[in-house]
Design a protein around this motif. Sequence first.
Motif, PDB file in Angstrom:
ATOM      1  N   CYS A  12     -30.496  -6.330  -0.748  1.00  0.00           N
ATOM      2  CA  CYS A  12     -30.497  -5.652   0.296  1.00  0.00           C
ATOM      3  C   CYS A  12     -31.629  -5.155   0.491  1.00  0.00           C
ATOM      4  O   CYS A  12     -32.414  -5.207   1.868  1.00  0.00           O
ATOM      5  CB  CYS A  12     -29.741  -4.375  -0.007  1.00  0.00           C
ATOM      6  SG  CYS A  12     -27.736  -4.659  -0.100  1.00  0.00           S
ATOM      7  N   LEU A  13     -32.783  -4.663  -0.508  1.00  0.00           N
ATOM      8  CA  LEU A  13     -34.226  -4.616  -0.163  1.00  0.00           C
ATOM      9  C   LEU A  13     -34.713  -5.576   0.396  1.00  0.00           C
ATOM     10  O   LEU A  13     -35.728  -5.622   1.584  1.00  0.00           O
ATOM     11  CB  LEU A  13     -34.777  -4.225  -1.337  1.00  0.00           C
ATOM     12  CG  LEU A  13     -36.253  -3.709  -1.258  1.00  0.00           C
ATOM     13  CD1 LEU A  13     -36.791  -2.593  -0.419  1.00  0.00           C
ATOM     14  CD2 LEU A  13     -36.876  -3.886  -2.753  1.00  0.00           C
ATOM     15  N   PHE A  14     -34.598  -6.778  -0.074  1.00  0.00           N
ATOM     16  CA  PHE A  14     -35.169  -8.244   0.789  1.00  0.00           C
ATOM     17  C   PHE A  14     -34.793  -8.045   2.210  1.00  0.00           C
ATOM     18  O   PHE A  14     -35.616  -8.350   2.887  1.00  0.00           O
ATOM     19  CB  PHE A  14     -34.476  -9.467  -0.069  1.00  0.00           C
ATOM     20  CG  PHE A  14     -35.392 -10.560   0.759  1.00  0.00           C
ATOM     21  CD1 PHE A  14     -36.467 -11.122   0.503  1.00  0.00           C
ATOM     22  CD2 PHE A  14     -34.505 -11.379   1.509  1.00  0.00           C
ATOM     23  CE1 PHE A  14     -37.081 -12.261   1.101  1.00  0.00           C
ATOM     24  CE2 PHE A  14     -34.718 -12.706   1.995  1.00  0.00           C
ATOM     25  CZ  PHE A  14     -36.119 -12.847   1.819  1.00  0.00           C
ATOM     26  N   VAL A  15     -33.592  -8.041   2.614  1.00  0.00           N
ATOM     27  CA  VAL A  15     -33.201  -8.191   3.957  1.00  0.00           C
ATOM     28  C   VAL A  15     -33.780  -6.978   4.584  1.00  0.00           C
ATOM     29  O   VAL A  15     -34.045  -7.379   6.005  1.00  0.00           O
ATOM     30  CB  VAL A  15     -31.360  -7.955   3.845  1.00  0.00           C
ATOM     31  CG1 VAL A  15     -31.001  -7.695   5.307  1.00  0.00           C
ATOM     32  CG2 VAL A  15     -30.733  -9.111   3.546  1.00  0.00           C
ATOM     33  N   VAL A  16     -33.737  -5.933   4.166  1.00  0.00           N
ATOM     34  CA  VAL A  16     -34.478  -4.565   5.173  1.00  0.00           C
ATOM     35  C   VAL A  16     -35.721  -4.949   5.109  1.00  0.00           C
ATOM     36  O   VAL A  16     -36.598  -4.800   6.508  1.00  0.00           O
ATOM     37  CB  VAL A  16     -34.251  -3.134   4.077  1.00  0.00           C
ATOM     38  CG1 VAL A  16     -35.178  -2.331   4.598  1.00  0.00           C
ATOM     39  CG2 VAL A  16     -32.943  -2.691   4.222  1.00  0.00           C
ATOM     40  N   VAL A  42     -42.726  -6.074  -5.491  1.00  0.00           N
ATOM     41  CA  VAL A  42     -43.878  -5.239  -5.446  1.00  0.00           C
ATOM     42  C   VAL A  42     -43.058  -3.668  -5.447  1.00  0.00           C
ATOM     43  O   VAL A  42     -43.503  -2.885  -6.290  1.00  0.00           O
ATOM     44  CB  VAL A  42     -45.006  -5.064  -4.419  1.00  0.00           C
ATOM     45  CG1 VAL A  42     -45.863  -4.028  -4.397  1.00  0.00           C
ATOM     46  CG2 VAL A  42     -45.909  -6.677  -4.719  1.00  0.00           C
ATOM     47  N   LEU A  43     -42.175  -3.341  -4.420  1.00  0.00           N
ATOM     48  CA  LEU A  43     -41.599  -2.322  -4.254  1.00  0.00           C
ATOM     49  C   LEU A  43     -40.616  -2.050  -5.626  1.00  0.00           C
ATOM     50  O   LEU A  43     -40.535  -1.034  -5.853  1.00  0.00           O
ATOM     51  CB  LEU A  43     -40.744  -2.680  -3.191  1.00  0.00           C
ATOM     52  CG  LEU A  43     -41.601  -2.194  -1.745  1.00  0.00           C
ATOM     53  CD1 LEU A  43     -40.710  -2.222  -0.688  1.00  0.00           C
ATOM     54  CD2 LEU A  43     -42.401  -1.003  -1.839  1.00  0.00           C
ATOM     55  N   VAL A  44     -39.943  -2.969  -5.988  1.00  0.00           N
ATOM     56  CA  VAL A  44     -39.138  -2.843  -7.479  1.00  0.00           C
ATOM     57  C   VAL A  44     -39.966  -2.280  -8.545  1.00  0.00           C
ATOM     58  O   VAL A  44     -39.557  -1.498  -9.286  1.00  0.00           O
ATOM     59  CB  VAL A  44     -38.214  -4.013  -7.581  1.00  0.00           C
ATOM     60  CG1 VAL A  44     -37.670  -4.125  -8.958  1.00  0.00           C
ATOM     61  CG2 VAL A  44     -37.300  -4.415  -6.668  1.00  0.00           C
ATOM     62  N   HIS A  45     -41.205  -2.992  -8.550  1.00  0.00           N
ATOM     63  CA  HIS A  45     -42.062  -2.651  -9.797  1.00  0.00           C
ATOM     64  C   HIS A  45     -42.430  -1.096  -9.393  1.00  0.00           C
ATOM     65  O   HIS A  45     -42.631  -0.239 -10.470  1.00  0.00           O
ATOM     66  CB  HIS A  45     -43.205  -3.547  -9.913  1.00  0.00           C
ATOM     67  CG  HIS A  45     -44.414  -2.998 -10.734  1.00  0.00           C
ATOM     68  ND1 HIS A  45     -44.182  -3.254 -12.207  1.00  0.00           N
ATOM     69  CD2 HIS A  45     -45.650  -2.354 -10.470  1.00  0.00           C
ATOM     70  CE1 HIS A  45     -45.147  -2.591 -12.670  1.00  0.00           C
ATOM     71  NE2 HIS A  45     -45.848  -2.172 -11.987  1.00  0.00           N
ATOM     72  N   VAL A  46     -42.743  -1.015  -8.341  1.00  0.00           N
ATOM     73  CA  VAL A  46     -43.230   0.493  -8.064  1.00  0.00           C
ATOM     74  C   VAL A  46     -42.207   1.497  -8.348  1.00  0.00           C
ATOM     75  O   VAL A  46     -42.572   2.338  -8.897  1.00  0.00           O
ATOM     76  CB  VAL A  46     -43.932   0.700  -6.546  1.00  0.00           C
ATOM     77  CG1 VAL A  46     -44.221   2.161  -6.103  1.00  0.00           C
ATOM     78  CG2 VAL A  46     -45.169  -0.053  -6.505  1.00  0.00           C
ATOM     79  N   PHE A  47     -41.011   1.375  -7.815  1.00  0.00           N
ATOM     80  CA  PHE A  47     -39.851   2.078  -8.159  1.00  0.00           C
ATOM     81  C   PHE A  47     -39.807   2.317  -9.437  1.00  0.00           C
ATOM     82  O   PHE A  47     -39.479   3.384 -10.107  1.00  0.00           O
ATOM     83  CB  PHE A  47     -38.863   1.578  -7.285  1.00  0.00           C
ATOM     84  CG  PHE A  47     -37.491   2.357  -7.457  1.00  0.00           C
ATOM     85  CD1 PHE A  47     -37.350   3.792  -7.127  1.00  0.00           C
ATOM     86  CD2 PHE A  47     -36.303   1.990  -8.404  1.00  0.00           C
ATOM     87  CE1 PHE A  47     -36.278   4.366  -7.032  1.00  0.00           C
ATOM     88  CE2 PHE A  47     -35.580   2.753  -8.636  1.00  0.00           C
ATOM     89  CZ  PHE A  47     -35.342   4.241  -7.788  1.00  0.00           C
TER      90      PHE A  47
END
Length: 91
Positions: A12-16, A42-47
């Motif tokens: 879902c994050l990829f689609v967004v 990158v966003l998964v790591h930061v989260f």
Amino acid sequence: MERVKNASLVVCLFVVLLVIFASYFRATEVGAFFGALAGTPVLVHVFNRLAPPKRERERGRPISAELMPKAEPAPREQVLVVRMEGPNGQR
């Protein structure tokens, strides 16, 4: 079940990100795809750095801290030192 949930959230994050890059930044299809492909990990790591999973938060805490009540710090003693000097600075 948790792995399925995490994988679906990553998709879902990829689609967004794909929609954001394609519409907001007006990137080409290939550019939006590679932007989303690079931005997702990158966003998964930061989260995960900002909010680690619950099992990692509990692993760092010792078990004895949960079982024992918190001790109040001992009161500190206050000491007053008085030094008398004469008019010429001698003791």
